[in-house]
Scaffold this motif. Sequence first.
Motif, mmCIF file in Angstrom:
data_model
loop_
_atom_site.group_PDB
_atom_site.id
_atom_site.type_symbol
_atom_site.label_atom_id
_atom_site.label_comp_id
_atom_site.label_asym_id
_atom_site.label_seq_id
_atom_site.Cartn_x
_atom_site.Cartn_y
_atom_site.Cartn_z
ATOM 1 N N UNK A 192 0.822 -1.204 0.000
ATOM 2 C CA UNK A 192 0.000 0.000 0.000
ATOM 3 C C UNK A 192 0.861 1.261 0.000
ATOM 4 N N UNK A 193 0.250 2.366 -0.426
ATOM 5 C CA UNK A 193 0.958 3.643 -0.403
ATOM 6 C C UNK A 193 1.324 4.032 1.021
ATOM 7 N N UNK A 194 0.443 3.701 1.974
ATOM 8 C CA UNK A 194 0.717 4.042 3.371
ATOM 9 C C UNK A 194 1.948 3.310 3.882
ATOM 10 N N UNK A 195 2.093 2.034 3.526
ATOM 11 C CA UNK A 195 3.268 1.273 3.941
ATOM 12 C C UNK A 195 4.537 1.869 3.338
ATOM 13 N N UNK A 196 4.513 2.162 2.051
ATOM 14 C CA UNK A 196 5.689 2.715 1.378
ATOM 15 C C UNK A 196 6.051 4.090 1.934
ATOM 16 N N UNK A 197 5.036 4.856 2.290
ATOM 17 C CA UNK A 197 5.279 6.181 2.869
ATOM 18 C C UNK A 197 5.798 6.071 4.293
ATOM 19 N N UNK A 198 5.273 5.104 5.046
ATOM 20 C CA UNK A 198 5.615 4.974 6.467
ATOM 21 C C UNK A 198 6.951 4.281 6.688
ATOM 22 N N UNK A 199 7.350 3.422 5.758
ATOM 23 C CA UNK A 199 8.635 2.724 5.864
ATOM 24 C C UNK A 199 9.347 2.785 4.514
ATOM 25 N N UNK A 200 9.804 3.976 4.116
ATOM 26 C CA UNK A 200 10.411 4.139 2.786
ATOM 27 C C UNK A 200 11.769 3.463 2.649
ATOM 28 N N UNK A 201 12.423 3.123 3.766
ATOM 29 C CA UNK A 201 13.756 2.523 3.698
ATOM 30 C C UNK A 201 13.669 1.025 3.395
ATOM 31 N N UNK A 202 12.928 0.273 4.236
ATOM 32 C CA UNK A 202 12.837 -1.176 4.064
ATOM 33 C C UNK A 202 11.575 -1.626 3.336
ATOM 34 N N UNK A 203 10.521 -0.781 3.407
ATOM 35 C CA UNK A 203 9.259 -1.096 2.720
ATOM 36 C C UNK A 203 8.677 -2.423 3.189
ATOM 37 N N UNK A 204 8.779 -2.675 4.511
ATOM 38 C CA UNK A 204 8.327 -3.950 5.077
ATOM 39 C C UNK A 204 7.389 -3.701 6.252
ATOM 40 N N UNK A 205 6.573 -4.711 6.551
ATOM 41 C CA UNK A 205 5.780 -4.716 7.777
ATOM 42 C C UNK A 205 6.615 -5.399 8.864
ATOM 43 N N UNK A 206 6.336 -5.055 10.125
ATOM 44 C CA UNK A 206 5.299 -4.153 10.611
ATOM 45 C C UNK A 206 5.788 -2.702 10.703
ATOM 46 N N UNK A 207 4.809 -1.794 10.716
ATOM 47 C CA UNK A 207 5.083 -0.389 10.988
ATOM 48 C C UNK A 207 4.045 0.091 11.998
ATOM 49 N N UNK A 208 4.512 0.695 13.058
ATOM 50 C CA UNK A 208 3.630 1.285 14.058
ATOM 51 C C UNK A 208 3.552 2.780 13.789
ATOM 52 N N UNK A 209 2.333 3.291 13.670
ATOM 53 C CA UNK A 209 2.118 4.718 13.477
ATOM 54 C C UNK A 209 1.486 5.263 14.756
ATOM 55 N N UNK A 210 2.207 6.130 15.438
ATOM 56 C CA UNK A 210 1.747 6.706 16.712
ATOM 57 C C UNK A 210 1.666 8.214 16.524
ATOM 58 N N UNK A 211 0.439 8.702 16.404
ATOM 59 C CA UNK A 211 0.273 10.110 16.102
ATOM 60 C C UNK A 211 0.811 10.403 14.713
ATOM 61 N N UNK A 212 1.842 11.252 14.634
ATOM 62 C CA UNK A 212 2.399 11.619 13.333
ATOM 63 C C UNK A 212 3.787 11.023 13.099
ATOM 64 N N UNK A 213 4.162 10.013 13.880
ATOM 65 C CA UNK A 213 5.466 9.375 13.677
ATOM 66 C C UNK A 213 5.285 7.896 13.358
ATOM 67 N N UNK A 214 6.260 7.343 12.629
ATOM 68 C CA UNK A 214 6.246 5.929 12.269
ATOM 69 C C UNK A 214 7.445 5.237 12.894
ATOM 70 N N UNK A 215 7.212 4.057 13.456
ATOM 71 C CA UNK A 215 8.277 3.263 14.057
ATOM 72 C C UNK A 215 8.345 1.950 13.282
ATOM 73 N N UNK A 216 9.537 1.617 12.788
ATOM 74 C CA UNK A 216 9.715 0.439 11.950
ATOM 75 C C UNK A 216 10.619 -0.590 12.626
ATOM 76 N N UNK A 217 10.567 -1.812 12.119
ATOM 77 C CA UNK A 217 11.330 -2.959 12.598
ATOM 78 C C UNK A 217 10.719 -3.497 13.897
ATOM 79 N N UNK A 218 10.431 -4.785 13.883
ATOM 80 C CA UNK A 218 9.596 -5.392 14.926
ATOM 81 C C UNK A 218 10.165 -5.273 16.341
ATOM 82 N N UNK A 219 11.441 -5.582 16.528
ATOM 83 C CA UNK A 219 12.003 -5.488 17.883
ATOM 84 C C UNK A 219 12.056 -4.045 18.355
ATOM 85 N N UNK A 220 12.310 -3.141 17.433
ATOM 86 C CA UNK A 220 12.296 -1.711 17.750
ATOM 87 C C UNK A 220 10.903 -1.278 18.187
ATOM 88 N N UNK A 221 9.883 -1.800 17.510
ATOM 89 C CA UNK A 221 8.495 -1.471 17.865
ATOM 90 C C UNK A 221 8.165 -1.993 19.265
#
Length: 228
Positions: A45-74
């Motif tokens: 989806x466009x939202x995934x590509x926009x939220x994780x433009x570096x790896x373009x992978x799930x999962x991505x956590x969106x909290x307010x206006x910020x995106x957190x990527x990579x599962x252990x980091x989340x």
Amino acid sequence: MAQNDTVKLIGSWSSPYALRARVALHLKSVKYEYLDEPDVLNSKSELLLKSNPVYKKVPVLIHGDVSICESLNIVQYVDEAWSSSGPSILPSHPYERANARFWALFVDDKIFGSLDAVGGAKDDEGRMAAAGQLMGCLATLEEAFQKTSKGLGYFGGEDIGFLDIACGTILGPVSVIEAFSGVKFLREETTPGLIQWAEKFRAHEAVKAYMPTVEEFIAFAKKKFGVE
């Protein structure tokens, strides 16, 4: 960042990494909107590509206006952002916290590397070598479980914690490799603790609602690799 900001999670039902984020959010009783990427291998989806433009992978956590990527980091972010809600996911002691991170990296590097090697082997010789490496990694993880669980049911002790969430991702892929190869990698004689832990992990209320069954994992793998 306020705790009551809108929370969304971009994931995929078949992704073992997305499972980590869902378990963490459940443990912390965080209300969120789940956005499933049903065919993430072929279409994103466009939202995934926009939220994780570096790896373009799930999962991505969106909290307010910020995106957190990579599962252990989340998982670590969720534990810290909602520190006053639910149980602590990471251990409180600095050494235990560092040790949990160490073994989580072992899972992502060594065990998933071995799983990929078994699945991608070109011949029987390569497959046997990779299988032996995987068995060795699981035996090492068994030793870590015996030490960190301190005779209790989980890596985290009495209840599920960071390392349990990290290790839980291997259960689906291991079951798929076992089904395709006919080889049991989790065995009573070599990994008795991991076998008991796996049953408890799958049955945990924070896991069972989100973790696909073995049959679902196998069906997805057959579709992914074009196997009848």
